[in-house]
Write a protein that holds these residues in place. Structure first.
Motif, PDB file in Angstrom:
ATOM      1  N   SER A  23       0.813  -1.219   0.000  1.00 49.80           N
ATOM      2  CA  SER A  23       0.000   0.000   0.000  1.00 49.80           C
ATOM      3  C   SER A  23       0.846   1.270   0.000  1.00 49.80           C
ATOM      4  N   VAL A  24       2.127   1.154   0.368  1.00 45.63           N
ATOM      5  CA  VAL A  24       2.997   2.328   0.454  1.00 45.63           C
ATOM      6  C   VAL A  24       3.810   2.508  -0.827  1.00 45.63           C
ATOM      7  N   LEU A  25       4.270   1.409  -1.412  1.00 42.74           N
ATOM      8  CA  LEU A  25       5.175   1.485  -2.554  1.00 42.74           C
ATOM      9  C   LEU A  25       4.464   1.405  -3.899  1.00 42.74           C
ATOM     10  N   THR A  26       3.179   1.100  -3.914  1.00 40.58           N
ATOM     11  CA  THR A  26       2.446   0.995  -5.169  1.00 40.58           C
ATOM     12  C   THR A  26       1.511   2.192  -5.321  1.00 40.58           C
ATOM     13  N   PHE A  27       1.590   2.874  -6.453  1.00 36.56           N
ATOM     14  CA  PHE A  27       0.713   4.022  -6.715  1.00 36.56           C
ATOM     15  C   PHE A  27       0.481   4.135  -8.212  1.00 36.56           C
ATOM     16  N   GLU A  28      -0.657   4.688  -8.577  1.00 40.06           N
ATOM     17  CA  GLU A  28      -1.041   4.807  -9.975  1.00 40.06           C
ATOM     18  C   GLU A  28      -0.329   5.982 -10.631  1.00 40.06           C
ATOM     19  N   ASN A  29      -0.213   5.874 -11.941  1.00 40.48           N
ATOM     20  CA  ASN A  29       0.412   6.933 -12.710  1.00 40.48           C
ATOM     21  C   ASN A  29      -0.433   8.217 -12.632  1.00 40.48           C
ATOM     22  N   GLY A  30       0.213   9.332 -12.365  1.00 39.23           N
ATOM     23  CA  GLY A  30      -0.478  10.605 -12.256  1.00 39.23           C
ATOM     24  C   GLY A  30      -0.722  11.059 -10.835  1.00 39.23           C
ATOM     25  N   THR A  31      -0.638  10.128  -9.881  1.00 39.80           N
ATOM     26  CA  THR A  31      -0.793  10.493  -8.482  1.00 39.80           C
ATOM     27  C   THR A  31       0.528  11.006  -7.921  1.00 39.80           C
ATOM     28  N   ILE A  32       0.436  11.722  -6.819  1.00 38.18           N
ATOM     29  CA  ILE A  32       1.634  12.266  -6.170  1.00 38.18           C
ATOM     30  C   ILE A  32       1.995  11.361  -4.991  1.00 38.18           C
ATOM     31  N   PRO A  33       3.044  10.567  -5.105  1.00 38.92           N
ATOM     32  CA  PRO A  33       3.412   9.664  -4.009  1.00 38.92           C
ATOM     33  C   PRO A  33       4.218  10.395  -2.950  1.00 38.92           C
ATOM     34  N   PRO A  34       4.458   9.750  -1.823  1.00 39.47           N
ATOM     35  CA  PRO A  34       5.375  10.321  -0.816  1.00 39.47           C
ATOM     36  C   PRO A  34       6.775  10.464  -1.397  1.00 39.47           C
ATOM     37  N   PRO A  35       7.613  11.298  -0.788  1.00 36.40           N
ATOM     38  CA  PRO A  35       8.985  11.458  -1.301  1.00 36.40           C
ATOM     39  C   PRO A  35       9.734  10.132  -1.369  1.00 36.40           C
ATOM     40  N   PHE A  36      10.707  10.089  -2.275  1.00 33.66           N
ATOM     41  CA  PHE A  36      11.448   8.843  -2.509  1.00 33.66           C
ATOM     42  C   PHE A  36      12.178   8.383  -1.260  1.00 33.66           C
ATOM     43  N   TYR A  37      12.792   9.304  -0.531  1.00 31.80           N
ATOM     44  CA  TYR A  37      13.570   8.910   0.647  1.00 31.80           C
ATOM     45  C   TYR A  37      12.675   8.340   1.733  1.00 31.80           C
ATOM     46  N   GLN A  38      11.418   8.816   1.809  1.00 33.51           N
ATOM     47  CA  GLN A  38      10.496   8.261   2.795  1.00 33.51           C
ATOM     48  C   GLN A  38      10.089   6.837   2.435  1.00 33.51           C
ATOM     49  N   ARG A  39       9.856   6.590   1.169  1.00 30.85           N
ATOM     50  CA  ARG A  39       9.489   5.234   0.739  1.00 30.85           C
ATOM     51  C   ARG A  39      10.644   4.265   0.964  1.00 30.85           C
ATOM     52  N   VAL A  40      11.852   4.684   0.615  1.00 23.92           N
ATOM     53  CA  VAL A  40      13.014   3.815   0.815  1.00 23.92           C
ATOM     54  C   VAL A  40      13.267   3.585   2.306  1.00 23.92           C
ATOM     55  N   PHE A 122       8.628  -3.066  -6.377  1.00 23.33           N
ATOM     56  CA  PHE A 122      10.015  -2.718  -6.627  1.00 23.33           C
ATOM     57  C   PHE A 122      10.569  -1.824  -5.527  1.00 23.33           C
ATOM     58  N   PHE A 123      11.896  -1.815  -5.441  1.00 32.01           N
ATOM     59  CA  PHE A 123      12.578  -1.015  -4.428  1.00 32.01           C
ATOM     60  C   PHE A 123      12.391   0.474  -4.739  1.00 32.01           C
ATOM     61  N   GLY A 124      11.821   1.193  -3.818  1.00 30.81           N
ATOM     62  CA  GLY A 124      11.570   2.612  -4.001  1.00 30.81           C
ATOM     63  C   GLY A 124      10.194   2.952  -4.502  1.00 30.81           C
ATOM     64  N   GLY A 125       9.464   1.989  -5.068  1.00 32.02           N
ATOM     65  CA  GLY A 125       8.110   2.259  -5.527  1.00 32.02           C
ATOM     66  C   GLY A 125       7.800   1.637  -6.867  1.00 32.02           C
ATOM     67  N   THR A 126       6.519   1.360  -7.099  1.00 32.95           N
ATOM     68  CA  THR A 126       6.030   0.770  -8.341  1.00 32.95           C
ATOM     69  C   THR A 126       4.948   1.669  -8.927  1.00 32.95           C
ATOM     70  N   ILE A 127       5.141   2.092 -10.163  1.00 35.35           N
ATOM     71  CA  ILE A 127       4.132   2.894 -10.871  1.00 35.35           C
ATOM     72  C   ILE A 127       3.233   1.943 -11.662  1.00 35.35           C
ATOM     73  N   VAL A 128       1.917   2.037 -11.443  1.00 35.32           N
ATOM     74  CA  VAL A 128       0.951   1.198 -12.142  1.00 35.32           C
ATOM     75  C   VAL A 128       0.254   2.052 -13.199  1.00 35.32           C
ATOM     76  N   PHE A 129       0.382   1.659 -14.457  1.00 33.50           N
ATOM     77  CA  PHE A 129      -0.245   2.383 -15.558  1.00 33.50           C
ATOM     78  C   PHE A 129      -1.605   1.781 -15.876  1.00 33.50           C
ATOM     79  N   PHE A 130      -2.358   2.486 -16.686  1.00 35.02           N
ATOM     80  CA  PHE A 130      -3.661   1.991 -17.123  1.00 35.02           C
ATOM     81  C   PHE A 130      -3.458   0.755 -18.005  1.00 35.02           C
ATOM     82  N   GLY A 131      -4.133  -0.309 -17.665  1.00 32.70           N
ATOM     83  CA  GLY A 131      -3.964  -1.565 -18.379  1.00 32.70           C
ATOM     84  C   GLY A 131      -3.149  -2.584 -17.616  1.00 32.70           C
TER      85      GLY A 131
END
Length: 219
Positions: A23-40, A122-131
């Motif tokens: 729930s923390v590292l996965t976010f959809e394309n176009g959304t604003i995620p938390p900063p990279f250093y916070q996710r890592v 993935f390490f640092g976050g995963t971007i999920v695109f449409f499809g």
């Protein structure tokens, strides 16, 4: 020294890490995620937290065994404080064990990262695109392996490069671990032989009596 981190413990830890991090590292394309250093930082904290109970239990058992040794009891009888015993005896004996434990944790963390990469976390976050397509933020080895492992049959050279280098890293870690364990066991055997030599060379009561008689006869 046997490893506490075999394949039977890696899989449950991977699933727990996936449940806590998805729930923390996965976010959809176009959304604003938390900063990279916070996710890592959060991911490293979770991986560290998963290893704490087993490592703490192992170190506690090793410390209890060291505190039951004879030289620790002698040091306590001679007036050694708890801090002195911990600094001069326990920590010196635990240091090589901690080095082995560190290498075990290093190898296990790499394996967990591979499992998470295959699960497209993935390490640092995963971007999920449409499809349903995904992309890695950091594009590190596990991310590249997780994104392209399905195309191994069609384009094998794409996932093969990160797979080779990541495998070499894990193999190198295992070789270092085996070398440290071998050096630790050799030093332990040499220390045991030196203790036996000291006990054999220690003069007995009969030798003291013989020396006393020779001194009396000389006088």
């Amino acid at each position: 020294m046997e490893s506490w981190f075999d394949s039977f413990t890696v899989v449950p830890m991977t699933m727990i890490a996936y449940f806590l991090l998805s729930s923390v590292l996965t976010f959809e394309n176009g959304t604003i995620p938390p900063p990279f250093y916070q996710r890592v930082g959060f991911e490293l904290f979770i991986l560290f937290l998963l290893a704490v109970p087993t490592v703490a239990f192992f170190i506690a058992n090793e410390t209890k065994q060291l505190l039951r040794d004879e030289y620790v009891s002698v040091s306590r009888i001679l007036g050694g404080t708890g801090l002195h015993i911990l600094k001069k005896h326990v920590f010196r004996q635990l240091f090589p064990v901690l080095m082995i434990l560190f290498m075990q944790q290093f190898v296990q963390t790499l394996i967990i990262l591979v499992h998470l990469g295959v699960l497209q976390l993935f390490f640092g976050g995963t971007i999920v695109f449409f499809g349903g397509e995904v992309d890695s933020i950091s594009h590190e080895w596990t991310g590249l392996l997780g994104m392209y492992y399905q195309s191994f049959m069609a384009h094998p050279w794409v996932p093969l490069i990160p797979m080779i280098f990541f495998s070499l890293t894990i193999i190198s870690g295992n070789f270092i671990l085996a070398g440290v364990e071998k050096a630790y066991q050799t030093a332990k055997q040499l220390r045991g032989k030196s203790d036996e030599t000291v006990l054999e060379e220690r003069p007995s009561a009969g030798k003291f009596t013989f020396l006393e008689e020779r001194m009396k006869s000389a006088n």
